[in-house]
Design an enzyme around this catalytic site. Structure first.
Site, PDB file in Angstrom:
ATOM      1  N   GLU A   1     -24.953  27.955 -43.780  1.00 33.02           N
ATOM      2  CA  GLU A   1     -25.210  26.525 -43.950  1.00 33.02           C
ATOM      3  C   GLU A   1     -26.685  26.174 -43.757  1.00 33.02           C
ATOM      4  O   GLU A   1     -27.378  26.812 -42.963  1.00 33.02           O
ATOM      5  CB  GLU A   1     -24.403  25.739 -42.909  1.00 33.02           C
ATOM      6  CG  GLU A   1     -22.920  25.919 -43.053  1.00 33.02           C
ATOM      7  CD  GLU A   1     -22.143  25.460 -41.816  1.00 33.02           C
ATOM      8  OE1 GLU A   1     -21.017  24.979 -42.001  1.00 33.02           O
ATOM      9  OE2 GLU A   1     -22.657  25.583 -40.694  1.00 33.02           O
TER      10      GLU A   1
ATOM     11  N   ASP B   1     -15.234  23.673 -36.564  1.00 35.19           N
ATOM     12  CA  ASP B   1     -16.465  23.126 -37.133  1.00 35.19           C
ATOM     13  C   ASP B   1     -16.698  23.521 -38.573  1.00 35.19           C
ATOM     14  O   ASP B   1     -17.826  23.491 -39.048  1.00 35.19           O
ATOM     15  CB  ASP B   1     -17.671  23.514 -36.260  1.00 35.19           C
ATOM     16  CG  ASP B   1     -17.873  25.022 -36.202  1.00 35.19           C
ATOM     17  OD1 ASP B   1     -17.017  25.760 -36.710  1.00 35.19           O
ATOM     18  OD2 ASP B   1     -18.899  25.459 -35.663  1.00 35.19           O
TER      19      ASP B   1
HETATM   20  P1  NAD Z   1     -17.580  33.766 -29.887  1.00 32.48           P
HETATM   21  O1  NAD Z   1     -16.978  34.541 -30.998  1.00 32.48           O
HETATM   22  O2  NAD Z   1     -18.689  34.371 -29.089  1.00 32.48           O
HETATM   23  O3  NAD Z   1     -16.443  33.343 -28.826  1.00 32.48           O
HETATM   24  C1  NAD Z   1     -15.212  32.788 -29.204  1.00 32.48           C
HETATM   25  C2  NAD Z   1     -14.174  33.173 -28.162  1.00 32.48           C
HETATM   26  O4  NAD Z   1     -12.939  32.493 -28.493  1.00 32.48           O
HETATM   27  C3  NAD Z   1     -13.853  34.674 -28.103  1.00 32.48           C
HETATM   28  O5  NAD Z   1     -14.094  35.166 -26.792  1.00 32.48           O
HETATM   29  C4  NAD Z   1     -12.370  34.743 -28.500  1.00 32.48           C
HETATM   30  O6  NAD Z   1     -11.666  35.769 -27.822  1.00 32.48           O
HETATM   31  C5  NAD Z   1     -11.885  33.356 -28.085  1.00 32.48           C
HETATM   32  N1  NAD Z   1     -10.648  32.907 -28.720  1.00 32.48           N
HETATM   33  C6  NAD Z   1     -10.273  33.008 -30.031  1.00 32.48           C
HETATM   34  N2  NAD Z   1      -9.043  32.481 -30.207  1.00 32.48           N
HETATM   35  C7  NAD Z   1      -8.641  32.004 -28.992  1.00 32.48           C
HETATM   36  C8  NAD Z   1      -7.478  31.338 -28.535  1.00 32.48           C
HETATM   37  N3  NAD Z   1      -6.462  31.071 -29.356  1.00 32.48           N
HETATM   38  N4  NAD Z   1      -7.405  30.972 -27.220  1.00 32.48           N
HETATM   39  C9  NAD Z   1      -8.421  31.260 -26.357  1.00 32.48           C
HETATM   40  N5  NAD Z   1      -9.561  31.905 -26.744  1.00 32.48           N
HETATM   41  C10 NAD Z   1      -9.666  32.266 -28.040  1.00 32.48           C
HETATM   42  O7  NAD Z   1     -18.056  32.367 -30.522  1.00 32.48           O
HETATM   43  P2  NAD Z   1     -19.092  31.308 -29.941  1.00 32.48           P
HETATM   44  O8  NAD Z   1     -20.471  31.608 -30.415  1.00 32.48           O
HETATM   45  O9  NAD Z   1     -18.852  31.099 -28.482  1.00 32.48           O
HETATM   46  O10 NAD Z   1     -18.631  30.020 -30.760  1.00 32.48           O
HETATM   47  C11 NAD Z   1     -17.362  29.445 -30.506  1.00 32.48           C
HETATM   48  C12 NAD Z   1     -17.047  28.448 -31.595  1.00 32.48           C
HETATM   49  O11 NAD Z   1     -17.927  27.334 -31.479  1.00 32.48           O
HETATM   50  C13 NAD Z   1     -17.239  28.988 -33.014  1.00 32.48           C
HETATM   51  O12 NAD Z   1     -16.129  28.581 -33.790  1.00 32.48           O
HETATM   52  C14 NAD Z   1     -18.484  28.310 -33.505  1.00 32.48           C
HETATM   53  O13 NAD Z   1     -18.480  28.132 -34.906  1.00 32.48           O
HETATM   54  C15 NAD Z   1     -18.429  26.999 -32.763  1.00 32.48           C
HETATM   55  N6  NAD Z   1     -19.709  26.337 -32.571  1.00 32.48           N
HETATM   56  C16 NAD Z   1     -19.737  25.003 -32.711  1.00 32.48           C
HETATM   57  C17 NAD Z   1     -20.931  24.322 -32.504  1.00 32.48           C
HETATM   58  C18 NAD Z   1     -20.960  22.827 -32.595  1.00 32.48           C
HETATM   59  O14 NAD Z   1     -22.038  22.249 -32.596  1.00 32.48           O
HETATM   60  N7  NAD Z   1     -19.830  22.171 -32.622  1.00 32.48           N
HETATM   61  C19 NAD Z   1     -22.098  25.028 -32.204  1.00 32.48           C
HETATM   62  C20 NAD Z   1     -22.031  26.405 -32.025  1.00 32.48           C
HETATM   63  C21 NAD Z   1     -20.821  27.060 -32.213  1.00 32.48           C
END
Ligand code: NAD
Length: 347
Positions: A64, A235
């Site tokens: 993006e 997101d």
């Molecule tokens: P990451 O992959 O490092 O961590 C995600 C974690 O979620 C993993 O440890 C995984 O085991 C866990 N997980 C998956 N399914 C699960 C469930 N059903 N129950 C409990 N835990 C579960 O990712 P990250 O970098 O920490 O990012 C997390 C999310 O946040 C991503 O989807 C990312 O796109 C989003 N994000 C959003 C913003 C925003 O501004 N809103 C900014 C950054 C990241």
């Protein structure tokens, strides 16, 4: 060698220098500074040129661009989201960003933004909770203990005054990692074995999981009256975390509705479902939390203005600290029409 005057050098903040900057200031202080910068820009929201981010989707992820401008400075971030990356030993989210002068179009700053995105996302979440969470909230459930999790916990401690974090992840290793990293934070850390256990007694629930599907991280029965939900992980289109029934019981706050309706939890709802924009709450144009029993939901997707604020905050820091390299990025011949001559002089 071309003459120095024929090249415009752009400050570049590498990952190494970003880490130094964060340590110079302290992660919590930096997130507080970022929250202040974001809040200041949300107060002048109407000055910004806004557009939903431009995405190129694939089966396994998304790439993006997030552009915006306040009329004086232009900014954009490149960011990806690849939930399966983690299993390959790679980050789910990586990013870099740029500020440029609107007057000349010349870049003013190029920066890594993988770390900066984690910091600004947590700062924005805590800023929203400052306005929306119930009075005296001290315990937060943190569901999803991946790359973003510690930043979220520390921002909520510094900005909202939480004292306890209840951690849950489907992967116990992630919870151990998070608990270990937060052990010296001063927060009471409670590792949990289910989402139900994590939300018990918490006034704030943060969901920050990564899965490219309509997931149900939280079911309706887990959300009690008065809770503030900070939904970070849903997101992009086809990627949500909350059961639809939770949305129907909540007052929903968003960053920029045209983007959130495509990417946020509210993609599960009709287009006309009412939402409040966070900037309106911050500027006093709309109410935030109005009663102790209200469920407030910040449907976070991450918006370009937050990245713009973060980059401007970093550029301000660079005026006092040399945590950058000068990047030879723009060819700027003394005679603007003699680009070829510049090339020949370099022979
Ligand atoms: P990451 O992959 O490092 O961590 C995600 C974690 O979620 C993993 O440890 C995984 O085991 C866990 N997980 C998956 N399914 C699960 C469930 N059903 N129950 C409990 N835990 C579960 O990712 P990250 O970098 O920490 O990012 C997390 C999310 O946040 C991503 O989807 C990312 O796109 C989003 N994000 C959003 C913003 C925003 O501004 N809103 C900014 C950054 C990241």
């Amino acid at each position: 060698m071309p003459l120095p005057s024929e090249r415009a050098f752009v400050p570049f903040v590498s990952v190494e220098n970003m880490m130094r900057l964060v340590h110079d200031i302290g992660p919590e202080e930096m997130m507080a500074g970022l929250a202040d910068a974001i809040e200041a820009d949300f107060r002048r929201w109407e000055r910004f040129d806004k557009t939903p981010r431009i995405a190129a989707h694939s089966e396994i992820g998304v790439i993006e661009l997030m552009p915006t401008s306040d009329g004086e400075t232009y900014g954009f971030k490149y960011v990806n989201g690849h939930p399966a990356n983690m299993r390959r030993g790679l980050q789910t989210v990586t990013a870099f960003g740029l500020l440029a002068s609107v007057e000349t179009g010349y870049p003013l700053l190029l920066s890594e933004m993988t770390l900066l995105t984690a910091l600004r996302t947590a700062a924005t979440s805590a800023l929203a909770a400052k306005w929306l969470a119930p009075e005296g909230a001290r315990s937060m459930a943190m569901i999803g203990n991946g790359a973003q999790a510690e930043f979220q916990a520390l921002a909520f401690r510094r900005i909202c005054g939480i004292t306890e974090v209840r951690l849950y992840d489907i992967d116990a290793e992630a919870t151990h990692k998070c608990a270990r990293n937060l052990a010296a934070s001063g927060l009471r850390i409670v590792p949990c074995t289910s989402a139900e256990d994590a939300v018990a007694g918490s006034q704030i629930i943060t969901t920050c999981t990564a899965d490219k599907q309509y997931a149900t991280i939280l079911t309706d029965n887990l959300v009690g009256a008065g809770t503030h939900i900070n939904a970070v992980g849903g997101d992009c289109p086809g990627k949500t975390e909350l059961h639809r029934d939770i949305l129907l019981r909540s007052d929903i706050y968003v960053e920029y509705p045209p983007q959130t309706r495509i990417e946020g939890e509210i993609q599960q709802l009709p287009q006309e479902h009412p939402v409040t924009e966070l900037w309106q709450v911050i500027s006093g144009a709309a109410p935030g939390r109005q009663s102790a029993g209200q469920i407030t939901l910040f449907d976070s997707v991450g918006f370009a203005i937050e990245d713009f604020s973060a980059l401007r905050y970093v550029l301000d820091l660079l005026r006092h600290t040399p945590r950058f390299e000068a990047l030879d990025m723009i060819a700027d011949p003394a005679d603007p029409r003699d680009l070829y001559g510049m090339l020949m002089r370099a022979r």
